[in-house]
Structures are given as structure tokens and as C-alpha cells.
Write an enzyme that holds these catalytic residues in place. Structure first.
Site, short mmCIF file in Angstrom:
data_model
loop_
_atom_site.label_atom_id
_atom_site.label_comp_id
_atom_site.label_asym_id
_atom_site.label_seq_id
_atom_site.Cartn_x
_atom_site.Cartn_y
_atom_site.Cartn_z
N GLY A 90 0.77 -1.24 0.00
CA GLY A 90 0.00 0.00 0.00
C GLY A 90 0.80 1.29 0.00
N ASP A 105 -4.37 1.29 11.15
CA ASP A 105 -5.76 1.04 11.55
C ASP A 105 -5.74 0.47 12.96
OD1 ASP A 105 -8.39 0.32 11.82
OD2 ASP A 105 -8.53 -0.77 9.95
N VAL A 165 -12.04 2.89 3.03
CA VAL A 165 -11.43 3.92 2.20
C VAL A 165 -10.45 3.30 1.21
CG1 VAL A 165 -9.98 5.99 2.29
CG2 VAL A 165 -11.69 5.59 4.05
N ARG A 170 -5.88 0.99 -5.88
CA ARG A 170 -4.64 1.56 -5.33
C ARG A 170 -4.15 2.73 -6.17
NH1 ARG A 170 -2.46 -2.11 -1.59
NH2 ARG A 170 -2.54 -4.31 -2.14
C1 PRP Z 1 -2.61 -2.49 5.25
C2 PRP Z 1 -1.77 -1.23 5.36
C3 PRP Z 1 -1.01 -1.42 6.64
C4 PRP Z 1 -1.95 -2.26 7.48
C5 PRP Z 1 -2.60 -1.40 8.53
O1 PRP Z 1 -1.81 -3.50 4.71
O2 PRP Z 1 -0.94 -1.08 4.25
O3 PRP Z 1 0.20 -2.09 6.42
O4 PRP Z 1 -2.95 -2.78 6.59
O5 PRP Z 1 -3.54 -2.11 9.30
P1 PRP Z 1 -3.37 -2.38 10.85
O6 PRP Z 1 -2.96 -1.09 11.49
O7 PRP Z 1 -4.76 -2.82 11.25
O8 PRP Z 1 -2.36 -3.47 11.03
P2 PRP Z 1 -2.41 -4.85 4.07
O9 PRP Z 1 -2.17 -5.98 5.03
O10 PRP Z 1 -3.82 -4.63 3.63
O11 PRP Z 1 -1.47 -5.08 2.83
P3 PRP Z 1 -1.26 -4.15 1.53
O12 PRP Z 1 -0.51 -2.93 1.95
O13 PRP Z 1 -0.47 -5.03 0.62
O14 PRP Z 1 -2.64 -3.81 0.98
#
Ligand code: PRP
Length: 180
Positions: A45, A104, A154, A166
Site C-alpha cells: 500500500g 488502523d 477507504v 490503489r
Molecule cells: C494495510 C496497510 C497497513 C496495514 C494497517 O496493509 O498497508 O500495512 O494494513 O492495518 P493495521 O494497522 O490494522 O495493522 P495490508 O495488510 O492490507 O497489505 P497491503 O498494503 O499489501 O494492501
């Protein structure tokens, strides 16, 4: 109004506002780290933010990438963080800034900070472009934050749903019928 004309995504933060915030955050890093920093991008991300942020910074910036996943294909955290790709280079003695797209629950960052601290960096800080309300209850310290978001689904500017959206320059809320 839809974000960048994409159906099912209601505009929340414009590309112009995001770019202005990137410049301001880059200014904070330059002020705090005049001799440069080592940016660690959390894939996937954060790649969009990293790209803009690194170019907004002056010389003295180095980059590396780490990939973790806690969400898989779904819309809620699985509670388990998996290391999918490690850094290429040691961070011992370096001033590290972890670059995240969103915090998050804080679970991902808690894992990453513990993991990276054990490698002996000179310092370790976190910059996240977006923060969800639950993050405020996490003990993880996020020194630099771009925007606080409402507790909605979002997408855009690196944030995805099942791998999509993305690449949107704007950020918007995803219509619930897409993911429910
Ligand atoms: C998303 C984002 C953070 C994480 C935050 O990654 O990029 O790394 O979630 O969430 P948290 O605070 O609840 O741990 P994701 O695992 O969706 O992977 P991505 O970045 O490849 O979409």
C-alpha cells in the site's frame, strides 16, 4: 461526487490536498533529519506515498522495501501479520522512518517496530499518510500523520480493496455494496 470519476468510490480527499500534505510532511522530515533518513516502505500500500515522499525530500535519502500482510483479500484484519518480503539491506546504525499508507489497528506497525528494532537502528520512527480512529487506541507511536480518516472503508492513493483502486490519485469511500 465520485473520486476520479470511479463509480462506487465517493470522493473524500482530493489529489491536490494529498500532494500538499506530502510536501508538508517532507518538510517535517527535513527539519527533524537534516542529514538524511533511511525510508522503509511497507508494501504494497505505501508504494504510492513513498514515491511522492521520497521525491519531495532532498538528497541524503535511501530506500528499502518490506512486505507484510494482515488483511489478505478481505476488508478486515486477520489479526495475523505475515512477513512476505524482508529488507534487502541491514539497518544497523541508520535513522529509519517506516513509511505506511495507513494505520488502523496498529497491529502491523507493532510487529514491524519490534522486528526492526531488534536489528539495531540508530533511531526508528513512523510516518503514515492515513490514520483510522482505532489507531488512536493503539500504543504504537506514529510521529508523522497525513490525514485522520473516518471509520469507513477507504480506497485510493495506495489503499485497495481486493487489489483494486490503489492507483487512484484521490482517496474516497467505497460503497458498501462492493464489499458486503
Ligand atoms: C494495510 C496497510 C497497513 C496495514 C494497517 O496493509 O498497508 O500495512 O494494513 O492495518 P493495521 O494497522 O490494522 O495493522 P495490508 O495488510 O492490507 O497489505 P497491503 O498494503 O499489501 O494492501
Amino acid at each position: 461526487m465520485t473520486a476520479q470519476g470511479v463509480q462506487d468510490v465517493q470522493a473524500l480527499i482530493s489529489a491536490a490536498d494529498i500532494q500538499a500534505r506530502v510536501q508538508a510532511l517532507a518538510g517535517e522530515i527535513r527539519r527533524d533529519h537534516p542529514h538524511g533518513v533511511h525510508l522503509v516502505c511497507v508494501l504494497k500500500g505505501a508504494f504510492v506515498f513513498l514515491s511522492d515522499l521520497s521525491r519531495a525530500l532532498a538528497n541524503g535519502v535511501t530506500l528499502d522495501f518490506i512486505a507484510v500482510s494482515s488483511y489478505g483479500q478481505g476488508s478486515t484484519s486477520s489479526g495475523q501479520v505475515q512477513l512476505l518480503k524482508d529488507l534487502d539491506s541491514p539497518i544497523e546504525g541508520r535513522d529509519v522512518v517506516i513509511v505506511e499508507d495507513i494505520v488502523d489497528t496498529g497491529l502491523t506497525l507493532a510487529y514491524l517496530i519490534q522486528n526492526l528494532k531488534s536489528r539495531g537502528p540508530a533511531s526508528i520512527e513512523v510516518m503514515a499518510m492515513f490514520r483510522k480512529p482505532e489507531a488512536l487506541r493503539s500504543p504504537v507511536e506514529v510521529k508523522y500523520v497525513g490525514f485522520d480518516l473516518p471509520n469507513e472503508f477507504v480506497v485510493g492513493y495506495g489503499l485497495d480493496y481486493a487489489g483494486r483502486y490503489r492507483n487512484l490519485r484521490d482517496v474516497g469511500t467505497l460503497s458498501p455494496h462492493v464489499y458486503s
